[in-house]
Design an enzyme around this catalytic site. Sequence first.
Site, PDB file in Angstrom:
ATOM      1  CE  LYS A 233      -6.332  -1.150   5.084  1.00 53.38           C
ATOM      2  NZ  LYS A 233      -5.557  -0.259   4.198  1.00 53.38           N
TER       3      LYS A 233
ATOM      4  CD  GLU B  33      -3.025   1.043   2.187  1.00 49.28           C
ATOM      5  OE1 GLU B  33      -3.584   2.056   2.601  1.00 49.28           O
ATOM      6  OE2 GLU B  33      -3.365  -0.110   2.518  1.00 49.28           O
TER       7      GLU B  33
END
Length: 423
Positions: free
Chosen positions: A261, A83
Amino acid sequence: MSANSRIPGFYKLSPSERFKTVVKQSGVAEADIANLATADAEMLKIADRMVENVVGTLSIPLGVAANFTINGRDYLIPMATEEPSVVAAASNMASVARLHGGFHTSSDQPIMISQIQLVGARDPHGARLRLYERRQDLLNLANEQDPMLVKLGGGAKDIEVRIVEAGDRTYVVLHLIVDVRDAMGANAVNTMAEALAPLVSEIAGARVRLRILSNKADLRLARVRATYDAESLGGPDVVDGIIDAYVFAAADPYRAATHNKGIMNGITAVVLATGNDTRAVEAGAHSHAAASGRYTSLSHYEKDAAGNLVGTMEVPMAVGLVGGATKTHPVAQAAVKLLGVKSAQELAEIIVAVGLAQNTGALRALAAEGIQKGHMSLHARNIAVAAGASSEEIDEVVARLRKDGHVRIDKAEAVLAEMRSGR
């Protein structure tokens, strides 16, 4: 040709033979799935020893987070993640935390719990007390299974016996509490539980069903705090915005899921880089977030007397330095060496510091300019590459995408076509 997943003896084949078999059985052209295989023969051999039915390996980008000072010591921290913005955000917030001494951590002893589930006890409460009466016998038997662990100062330390009501059933559940030292501990506690099962069954007068560790590692918490300079964050309004974002997450499980998260973006990246069990750590963290009976934020934010932001967090952290992929994967071994950690507790404390830094970075972006500004600039590079941009073309494609405000693959392809037609 349709796929046929029935492959007798598949596990007996070599990785290259398995790949050829997969091509044949799938009906997919070999060229379309050629990237499943790997050209690194040595890594393929290691992978084949780690999991079943291996045909290749998957590379994940591994970045190094900078600027971290933890308990007065500087660390360069390996992070494996796909990411964008994760490594940059953690490094950025670590630089802000440095102004007030960096991250300060503490942790519990490396205690894991193994559960032994008993069914059919005629007198559950009586069985519970009989098990407590034989506490020392149970601990002695457990410790016979791993004398090396005991020699290192670990081993079975205590038991806890619970009555668990589940619908119309009543279970007696014995918790074996084990100090696993520098291991994650799953194998050690499971072996002990298996060995105890016959004696536990005899004492309780009930049948043993499950005997397995719990990933709710709430006796193995790691804690971190940091003070972030208000002006370096962007001023008092940004600090207030971060606190508002935290309070929202603390109150609303829909927001808390995304908030947490963000924390796990940092935590999981270090757990993965060091060859530890990402699923175990994630399960422990999210169960801890719901420990009150309502899912909420793992982190906490407040202001100190000077108006600076103070972030704190407490998370279960079942990680180790011995066993598993940490000892078999060469990249994991290198990551541990880069960190220079000497114990599983030190590693756990580093990991929660990264989690807090990452969370703060995400909240600052949300409070200041919105998460997309920084995230999308990095995402745009991925989109440019996916559209076929060469290394010389990437920067111009990214600049045009950001100016246009639409970071999409179709836009990148159109930009590339326009650039190339004008040459």
